[in-house]
Design a protein around this motif. Structure first.
Motif, PDB file in Angstrom:
ATOM      1  N   HIS A  29      33.138 -22.880  34.579  1.00  0.00           N
ATOM      2  CA  HIS A  29      34.463 -23.172  35.158  1.00  0.00           C
ATOM      3  C   HIS A  29      35.400 -21.973  34.980  1.00  0.00           C
ATOM      4  CE1 HIS A  29      33.098 -27.397  34.085  1.00  0.00           C
ATOM      5  NE2 HIS A  29      33.458 -27.575  35.336  1.00  0.00           N
ATOM      6  N   HIS A  30      35.374 -21.413  33.791  1.00  0.00           N
ATOM      7  CA  HIS A  30      36.289 -20.282  33.513  1.00  0.00           C
ATOM      8  C   HIS A  30      35.910 -19.062  34.335  1.00  0.00           C
ATOM      9  CE1 HIS A  30      38.553 -22.344  30.440  1.00  0.00           C
ATOM     10  NE2 HIS A  30      37.455 -22.664  29.786  1.00  0.00           N
ATOM     11  N   ALA A  31      34.604 -18.869  34.558  1.00  0.00           N
ATOM     12  CA  ALA A  31      34.167 -17.713  35.355  1.00  0.00           C
ATOM     13  C   ALA A  31      34.627 -17.870  36.800  1.00  0.00           C
ATOM     14  CB  ALA A  31      32.645 -17.580  35.282  1.00  0.00           C
ATOM     15  N   ILE A  32      34.569 -19.103  37.316  1.00  0.00           N
ATOM     16  CA  ILE A  32      35.007 -19.330  38.702  1.00  0.00           C
ATOM     17  C   ILE A  32      36.509 -19.081  38.815  1.00  0.00           C
ATOM     18  CG2 ILE A  32      35.331 -21.120  40.474  1.00  0.00           C
ATOM     19  CD1 ILE A  32      32.593 -22.284  39.507  1.00  0.00           C
ATOM     20  N   THR A  33      37.242 -19.466  37.781  1.00  0.00           N
ATOM     21  CA  THR A  33      38.692 -19.165  37.778  1.00  0.00           C
ATOM     22  C   THR A  33      38.905 -17.650  37.778  1.00  0.00           C
ATOM     23  OG1 THR A  33      39.116 -21.218  36.583  1.00  0.00           O
ATOM     24  CG2 THR A  33      40.845 -19.550  36.521  1.00  0.00           C
ATOM     25  N   ALA A  34      38.133 -16.938  36.962  1.00  0.00           N
ATOM     26  CA  ALA A  34      38.269 -15.469  36.887  1.00  0.00           C
ATOM     27  C   ALA A  34      37.866 -14.821  38.212  1.00  0.00           C
ATOM     28  CB  ALA A  34      37.388 -14.924  35.761  1.00  0.00           C
ATOM     29  N   LEU A  35      36.881 -15.409  38.879  1.00  0.00           N
ATOM     30  CA  LEU A  35      36.394 -14.842  40.153  1.00  0.00           C
ATOM     31  C   LEU A  35      37.514 -14.812  41.190  1.00  0.00           C
ATOM     32  CD1 LEU A  35      33.785 -13.766  41.513  1.00  0.00           C
ATOM     33  CD2 LEU A  35      33.270 -16.135  42.198  1.00  0.00           C
ATOM     34  N   GLN A  36      38.421 -15.784  41.093  1.00  0.00           N
ATOM     35  CA  GLN A  36      39.531 -15.882  42.061  1.00  0.00           C
ATOM     36  C   GLN A  36      40.337 -14.575  42.062  1.00  0.00           C
ATOM     37  OE1 GLN A  36      40.767 -19.857  41.149  1.00  0.00           O
ATOM     38  NE2 GLN A  36      41.364 -20.300  43.243  1.00  0.00           N
ATOM     39  N   ASP A  37      40.375 -13.875  40.907  1.00  0.00           N
ATOM     40  CA  ASP A  37      41.155 -12.632  40.832  1.00  0.00           C
ATOM     41  C   ASP A  37      40.326 -11.390  41.148  1.00  0.00           C
ATOM     42  OD1 ASP A  37      42.731 -14.073  37.914  1.00  0.00           O
ATOM     43  OD2 ASP A  37      43.309 -14.177  40.041  1.00  0.00           O
ATOM     44  N   LEU A  38      39.023 -11.610  41.386  1.00  0.00           N
ATOM     45  CA  LEU A  38      38.145 -10.448  41.618  1.00  0.00           C
ATOM     46  C   LEU A  38      37.743 -10.284  43.079  1.00  0.00           C
ATOM     47  CD1 LEU A  38      35.844 -10.836  38.467  1.00  0.00           C
ATOM     48  CD2 LEU A  38      37.502  -9.006  38.876  1.00  0.00           C
ATOM     49  N   ARG A  79      41.467 -27.785  34.959  1.00  0.00           N
ATOM     50  CA  ARG A  79      41.781 -27.534  33.543  1.00  0.00           C
ATOM     51  C   ARG A  79      41.367 -26.126  33.123  1.00  0.00           C
ATOM     52  NH1 ARG A  79      39.198 -32.371  30.421  1.00  0.00           N
ATOM     53  NH2 ARG A  79      39.677 -31.063  28.609  1.00  0.00           N
ATOM     54  N   ALA A  80      40.454 -25.509  33.893  1.00  0.00           N
ATOM     55  CA  ALA A  80      40.057 -24.120  33.599  1.00  0.00           C
ATOM     56  C   ALA A  80      40.997 -23.137  34.296  1.00  0.00           C
ATOM     57  CB  ALA A  80      38.614 -23.878  34.055  1.00  0.00           C
ATOM     58  N   GLY A  81      41.933 -23.671  35.074  1.00  0.00           N
ATOM     59  CA  GLY A  81      42.928 -22.797  35.698  1.00  0.00           C
ATOM     60  C   GLY A  81      42.713 -22.552  37.179  1.00  0.00           C
ATOM     61  N   SER A  82      41.688 -23.171  37.779  1.00  0.00           N
ATOM     62  CA  SER A  82      41.490 -22.978  39.227  1.00  0.00           C
ATOM     63  C   SER A  82      42.555 -23.756  39.987  1.00  0.00           C
ATOM     64  CB  SER A  82      40.096 -23.459  39.657  1.00  0.00           C
ATOM     65  OG  SER A  82      39.120 -22.563  39.196  1.00  0.00           O
ATOM     66  N   ALA A  83      43.100 -23.129  41.026  1.00  0.00           N
ATOM     67  CA  ALA A  83      44.138 -23.796  41.828  1.00  0.00           C
ATOM     68  C   ALA A  83      43.534 -24.216  43.166  1.00  0.00           C
ATOM     69  CB  ALA A  83      45.270 -22.813  42.054  1.00  0.00           C
ATOM     70  N   ASN A  84      44.221 -25.120  43.860  1.00  0.00           N
ATOM     71  CA  ASN A  84      43.855 -25.543  45.227  1.00  0.00           C
ATOM     72  C   ASN A  84      42.384 -25.918  45.367  1.00  0.00           C
ATOM     73  OD1 ASN A  84      46.503 -24.640  45.848  1.00  0.00           O
ATOM     74  ND2 ASN A  84      45.712 -22.536  46.016  1.00  0.00           N
ATOM     75  N   VAL A  85      41.895 -26.700  44.417  1.00  0.00           N
ATOM     76  CA  VAL A  85      40.489 -27.116  44.489  1.00  0.00           C
ATOM     77  C   VAL A  85      40.335 -28.152  45.606  1.00  0.00           C
ATOM     78  CG1 VAL A  85      38.556 -28.112  43.213  1.00  0.00           C
ATOM     79  CG2 VAL A  85      40.284 -26.749  42.002  1.00  0.00           C
ATOM     80  N   LEU A  86      39.406 -27.938  46.512  1.00  0.00           N
ATOM     81  CA  LEU A  86      39.154 -28.945  47.555  1.00  0.00           C
ATOM     82  C   LEU A  86      38.195 -29.980  46.970  1.00  0.00           C
ATOM     83  CD1 LEU A  86      38.721 -26.679  50.727  1.00  0.00           C
ATOM     84  CD2 LEU A  86      40.753 -27.927  49.965  1.00  0.00           C
ATOM     85  N   GLU A  87      38.739 -31.142  46.590  1.00  0.00           N
ATOM     86  CA  GLU A  87      37.924 -32.175  45.924  1.00  0.00           C
ATOM     87  C   GLU A  87      37.353 -33.116  46.993  1.00  0.00           C
ATOM     88  OE1 GLU A  87      41.148 -33.311  43.166  1.00  0.00           O
ATOM     89  OE2 GLU A  87      39.773 -32.768  41.553  1.00  0.00           O
TER      90      GLU A  87
END
Ligand code: APR
Length: 248
Positions: free
Chosen positions: A84-93, A110-118
């Motif tokens: 989860h945290h890596a996917i959040t970090a990927l958003q900035d890469l 909760r890992a910090g990802s925004a605008n998740v399409l659930e």
């Protein structure tokens, strides 16, 4: 070579639009039981259709509400994992990242990802079973099934057996797949439609398709790269390598 991380990294480095599709496997290392594993203990006597369907809710709203309250607590008791945290970090890469999830556990957020399409809704939000009015977040603590001002009963926003996915969310997910340069399919058995269609939609318009899963799935034969293994191992490795390339 299908397990070629370098090829995957080259396409991720060159990509403008990256789409990530996740399934229960991305939450496995957090200790979230998959949907079928959650039918244990006092819930073992029920079949999924007796707990996760509109008919079940109509027949016994309190039982269904209690099962989701119990499952929601399981989600709150665990933490997002390295995937989860890596996917959040990927958003900035990468320039643009769209995260589409089949999971209802809220761990991406909760890992910090925004605008998740659930695609399958969320165990943390409720809406009225009768009039569909959004009911906001799951009320804490609550024992009785809350009642909407229309008189109907509140239910989790989770998509139940026999129900359609939220049309607006699915349309956004399909739009993202149509514009993807690279799509990562992470921790999903690729068996449940229409979510499972998204990687095919991406591939048909020319996206580079990367699958992360310890097991082969029906998607594996059309994936350009299959990273066999855990999401918690491969995604941090991808993020680390992309970060290093940016600094180089
Ligand atoms: N890392 C990556 N993948 C994993 C891991 C892990 N640590 N652990 C398990 N997996 C893989 C499994 O190999 C499997 O392919 O995750 C996948 C989980 O498959 P499912 O349990 O079928 O979950 P999912 O694909 O999300 O199911 C889709 O079906 O149960 C319904 O509505 C529910 O959203 C769910 C939908």
């Amino acid at each position: 070579m299908k397990d070629d991380l370098d090829t995957a990294l080259a396409h991720l480095t060159a990509a403008r639009n990256v789409v990530v599709l996740t399934g229960a496997g991305v939450s496995a290392e957090s200790g979230i039981p998959t949907f079928r594993e959650a039918l244990t203990g006092l819930w073992a006597r029920y079949r999924p259709e007796e707990l996760a369907s509109p008919e079940a809710f109509q027949e016994n709203p309190q039982r269904v509400w209690d099962w989701y309250a119990w499952r929601r607590q399981l989600c709150l008791d665990v933490a997002p994992n390295a995937a989860h945290h890596a996917i959040t970090a990927l958003q900035d890469l990468v320039p643009e990242l769209v995260l589409i999830s089949q999971n209802v556990d809220g761990l991406h957020q909760r890992a910090g990802s925004a605008n998740v399409l659930e695609l399958h809704g969320s165990i943390h939000r409720i809406r009225c079973f009768a009039c569909d009015r959004p009911g906001g977040d799951w009320p804490d603590p609550v024992g009785e099934v809350p009642v909407c001002r229309c008189g109907g009963l509140m239910r989790p926003t989770i998509v139940w057996f026999g129900e359609l996915l939220p049309a607006d969310v699915l349309a956004q997910a399909e739009q993202a797949a149509l514009g993807a340069d690279v799509m990562l399919s992470v921790g999903t058995s690729s068996l449940v439609y229409p979510a499972a269609d998204l990687p095919y939609t991406a591939k048909r318009q020319g996206a580079f398709l990367i699958e992360v899963n310890p097991q082969p799935t029906p998607l594996s034969p059309i994936a350009d790269v299959c990273l066999q293994g855990l999401a918690g191992t491969w995604l941090p490795r991808i993020v680390e390598a992309l970060s290093a390339r940016r600094e180089a």
